[in-house]
Design a protein around this motif. Structure first.
Motif, PDB file in Angstrom:
ATOM      1  N   ILE A  27       1.028  -0.842  -0.035  1.00  0.00           N
ATOM      2  CA  ILE A  27      -0.187  -0.240   0.243  1.00  0.00           C
ATOM      3  C   ILE A  27       0.960   0.983   0.074  1.00  0.00           C
ATOM      4  O   ILE A  27       0.490   2.148  -1.205  1.00  0.00           O
ATOM      5  N   LEU A  28       1.947   1.022   0.947  1.00  0.00           N
ATOM      6  CA  LEU A  28       3.206   2.475   0.926  1.00  0.00           C
ATOM      7  C   LEU A  28       3.413   2.289  -0.711  1.00  0.00           C
ATOM      8  O   LEU A  28       3.662   3.686  -1.226  1.00  0.00           O
ATOM      9  N   GLN A  29       4.196   1.498  -1.410  1.00  0.00           N
ATOM     10  CA  GLN A  29       4.601   1.513  -2.166  1.00  0.00           C
ATOM     11  C   GLN A  29       3.477   1.801  -3.721  1.00  0.00           C
ATOM     12  O   GLN A  29       3.905   1.444  -5.189  1.00  0.00           O
ATOM     13  N   ASN A  30       2.415   1.996  -3.431  1.00  0.00           N
ATOM     14  CA  ASN A  30       1.639   2.350  -4.361  1.00  0.00           C
ATOM     15  C   ASN A  30       1.165   1.391  -5.324  1.00  0.00           C
ATOM     16  O   ASN A  30       0.613   1.185  -6.248  1.00  0.00           O
ATOM     17  N   LYS A  31       1.243   0.250  -5.097  1.00  0.00           N
ATOM     18  CA  LYS A  31       1.036  -1.427  -5.983  1.00  0.00           C
ATOM     19  C   LYS A  31      -0.375  -1.471  -5.120  1.00  0.00           C
ATOM     20  O   LYS A  31      -0.921  -2.462  -6.068  1.00  0.00           O
ATOM     21  N   MET A  32      -0.715  -1.808  -4.219  1.00  0.00           N
ATOM     22  CA  MET A  32      -1.928  -1.962  -4.026  1.00  0.00           C
ATOM     23  C   MET A  32      -3.176  -0.943  -3.129  1.00  0.00           C
ATOM     24  O   MET A  32      -2.071  -0.086  -2.108  1.00  0.00           O
ATOM     25  N   VAL A 103       5.407   6.178  15.323  1.00  0.00           N
ATOM     26  CA  VAL A 103       4.449   4.963  14.848  1.00  0.00           C
ATOM     27  C   VAL A 103       5.347   4.054  14.641  1.00  0.00           C
ATOM     28  O   VAL A 103       6.219   3.578  14.788  1.00  0.00           O
ATOM     29  N   ALA A 104       4.288   2.654  14.625  1.00  0.00           N
ATOM     30  CA  ALA A 104       5.101   1.650  14.102  1.00  0.00           C
ATOM     31  C   ALA A 104       3.912   1.040  13.527  1.00  0.00           C
ATOM     32  O   ALA A 104       2.923   2.282  12.277  1.00  0.00           O
ATOM     33  N   PHE A 105       4.054   0.239  12.592  1.00  0.00           N
ATOM     34  CA  PHE A 105       3.577  -0.699  11.369  1.00  0.00           C
ATOM     35  C   PHE A 105       3.112  -1.915  11.645  1.00  0.00           C
ATOM     36  O   PHE A 105       3.823  -2.739  10.894  1.00  0.00           O
ATOM     37  N   ARG A 106       2.252  -2.293  11.967  1.00  0.00           N
ATOM     38  CA  ARG A 106       1.501  -3.645  12.407  1.00  0.00           C
ATOM     39  C   ARG A 106       0.320  -3.689  11.473  1.00  0.00           C
ATOM     40  O   ARG A 106      -0.381  -5.259  11.139  1.00  0.00           O
ATOM     41  N   THR A 107      -0.680  -2.343  11.201  1.00  0.00           N
ATOM     42  CA  THR A 107      -2.192  -2.679  11.174  1.00  0.00           C
ATOM     43  C   THR A 107      -1.654  -1.771  10.365  1.00  0.00           C
ATOM     44  O   THR A 107      -1.583  -0.734   9.367  1.00  0.00           O
ATOM     45  N   ILE A 108      -3.840  -1.734   9.435  1.00  0.00           N
ATOM     46  CA  ILE A 108      -4.299  -0.742   8.025  1.00  0.00           C
ATOM     47  C   ILE A 108      -4.354   0.342   8.874  1.00  0.00           C
ATOM     48  O   ILE A 108      -3.562   1.417   8.233  1.00  0.00           O
ATOM     49  N   ASP A 109      -4.782   0.830  10.138  1.00  0.00           N
ATOM     50  CA  ASP A 109      -4.963   2.065  10.557  1.00  0.00           C
ATOM     51  C   ASP A 109      -3.160   2.419  10.755  1.00  0.00           C
ATOM     52  O   ASP A 109      -3.442   4.327  10.225  1.00  0.00           O
ATOM     53  N   ASP A 110      -2.724   1.590  11.220  1.00  0.00           N
ATOM     54  CA  ASP A 110      -1.029   2.765  10.951  1.00  0.00           C
ATOM     55  C   ASP A 110      -0.295   2.845   9.997  1.00  0.00           C
ATOM     56  O   ASP A 110       0.060   3.986   9.189  1.00  0.00           O
ATOM     57  N   THR A 111      -1.236   2.058   8.756  1.00  0.00           N
ATOM     58  CA  THR A 111      -0.349   1.976   7.482  1.00  0.00           C
ATOM     59  C   THR A 111      -1.613   3.235   7.306  1.00  0.00           C
ATOM     60  O   THR A 111      -0.689   4.328   6.156  1.00  0.00           O
ATOM     61  N   LYS A 112      -2.571   3.547   7.480  1.00  0.00           N
ATOM     62  CA  LYS A 112      -3.216   5.081   7.296  1.00  0.00           C
ATOM     63  C   LYS A 112      -2.294   6.227   7.979  1.00  0.00           C
ATOM     64  O   LYS A 112      -2.435   6.948   6.924  1.00  0.00           O
ATOM     65  N   LYS A 113      -2.355   6.114   8.527  1.00  0.00           N
ATOM     66  CA  LYS A 113      -1.854   7.088   9.335  1.00  0.00           C
ATOM     67  C   LYS A 113      -0.416   7.382   8.906  1.00  0.00           C
ATOM     68  O   LYS A 113       0.117   8.411   8.823  1.00  0.00           O
ATOM     69  N   ALA A 137      10.825   1.957   3.960  1.00  0.00           N
ATOM     70  CA  ALA A 137      11.565   2.859   4.068  1.00  0.00           C
ATOM     71  C   ALA A 137      11.736   2.820   2.147  1.00  0.00           C
ATOM     72  O   ALA A 137      11.259   4.052   1.536  1.00  0.00           O
ATOM     73  N   LYS A 138      11.137   2.261   1.832  1.00  0.00           N
ATOM     74  CA  LYS A 138      10.977   1.937   0.006  1.00  0.00           C
ATOM     75  C   LYS A 138       9.737   2.539   0.044  1.00  0.00           C
ATOM     76  O   LYS A 138       9.715   3.864  -1.031  1.00  0.00           O
ATOM     77  N   GLN A 143       6.555   7.318  -1.833  1.00  0.00           N
ATOM     78  CA  GLN A 143       5.461   8.435  -1.627  1.00  0.00           C
ATOM     79  C   GLN A 143       5.571   9.876  -1.371  1.00  0.00           C
ATOM     80  O   GLN A 143       5.766  11.353  -1.348  1.00  0.00           O
ATOM     81  N   GLY A 144       6.859  10.190  -1.663  1.00  0.00           N
ATOM     82  CA  GLY A 144       7.664  11.767  -1.375  1.00  0.00           C
ATOM     83  C   GLY A 144       8.434  11.712  -0.651  1.00  0.00           C
ATOM     84  O   GLY A 144       9.101  13.387  -0.863  1.00  0.00           O
ATOM     85  N   MET A 145       9.189  10.999  -0.078  1.00  0.00           N
ATOM     86  CA  MET A 145       9.430  11.381   1.596  1.00  0.00           C
ATOM     87  C   MET A 145      11.014  11.265   1.418  1.00  0.00           C
ATOM     88  O   MET A 145      11.880  10.524   0.791  1.00  0.00           O
ATOM     89  N   ASP A 146      11.474  11.798   2.069  1.00  0.00           N
ATOM     90  CA  ASP A 146      13.563  11.558   2.822  1.00  0.00           C
ATOM     91  C   ASP A 146      13.528  11.302   3.417  1.00  0.00           C
ATOM     92  O   ASP A 146      12.922  11.689   4.768  1.00  0.00           O
ATOM     93  N   VAL A 147      13.648   9.899   3.399  1.00  0.00           N
ATOM     94  CA  VAL A 147      13.798   8.637   4.654  1.00  0.00           C
ATOM     95  C   VAL A 147      15.473   8.181   4.421  1.00  0.00           C
ATOM     96  O   VAL A 147      16.249   8.208   3.718  1.00  0.00           O
TER      97      VAL A 147
END
Length: 219
Positions: A27-32, A103-113, A137-138, A143-147
């Protein structure tokens, strides 16, 4: 278990039906999309006679009475109970871990945040250079961020890769826009006095510090 033999009840804390967590980085990589990660929609449970209590976690279990109290006060009885609670993400127990923007990365809500942060801010730090952290990170770069990825070990994905392979991976990811701080331990997070409410400095054991808007834990 079959519908004919058992009456099935499922209790869960999240508001979504079951979904594929492995695909959240896509989702973060705009693939789904979020919808594409859902494995069984809500109608599937009704069609199969399954009583689904989502967004309504269990708060108390009485084994002698064989029932479970839910957050809304309702009680569900059972003959057999399977505990399949999964796990919670680990947030580094350092000063400032409670700040908004960590933030953590575990749930759909985390991803939306995280996607919401990516639309508002520019700089992100990902703690952890394992598979999940690198996928995250990728996605943020896409998403256009400096990571910047902060990793405790000498090379990336040290559990899966040897040193040579880990360093080759780092070189390839740097070409894709990622930055790295290797052999670096997070000590604390704190707000920048001139920040915007989300920006804070992150200091490390080697004395190096830098600012970011979002701090993503993938340890």
């Amino acid at each position: 278990m079959t519908q004919k033999k058992y009456q099935i009840t499922i209790i869960g804390a999240e508001k979504y039906p079951n979904y594929n967590r492995i695909m959240l980085s896509n989702i973060l990589q705009n693939k789904m999309t979020v919808e594409e990660t859902i494995m069984n929609p809500l109608d599937w449970y009704k069609e199969n006679g399954i009583d689904l209590h989502n967004h309504n976690p269990a708060v108390r279990m009485d084994c002698s009475l064989q029932n479970i109290e839910l957050a809304d006060g309702s009680v569900v009885s059972y003959d057999r109970c399977i505990l399949a609670t999964g796990s919670k993400p680990f947030i580094l127990p350092v000063e400032g871990a409670e700040l908004e923007g960590v933030v953590a990365f575990r749930t759909i809500d985390d991803t939306k945040k995280i996607l919401d942060y990516a639309r508002k801010y520019q700089k992100a730090t990902v703690i952890g250079g394992g598979l999940l952290g690198l996928e995250a990170a990728k996605g943020l770069v896409d998403q256009g961020m400096d990571v910047t990825v902060v990793h405790l070990e000498k090379w990336l994905m040290e559990t899966q890769l040897n040193e040579a392979a880990g360093k080759l991976l780092k070189t390839d990811l740097e070409k894709q826009g990622l930055k790295f701080r290797m052999e670096t331990k997070t000590e604390k997070n704190f707000r920048c006095e001139s920040g915007n409410g989300h920006r804070f400095f992150r200091w490390h054991a080697n004395g190096y510090g830098f600012s970011c808007d979002v701090n993503w834990n993938s340890t």
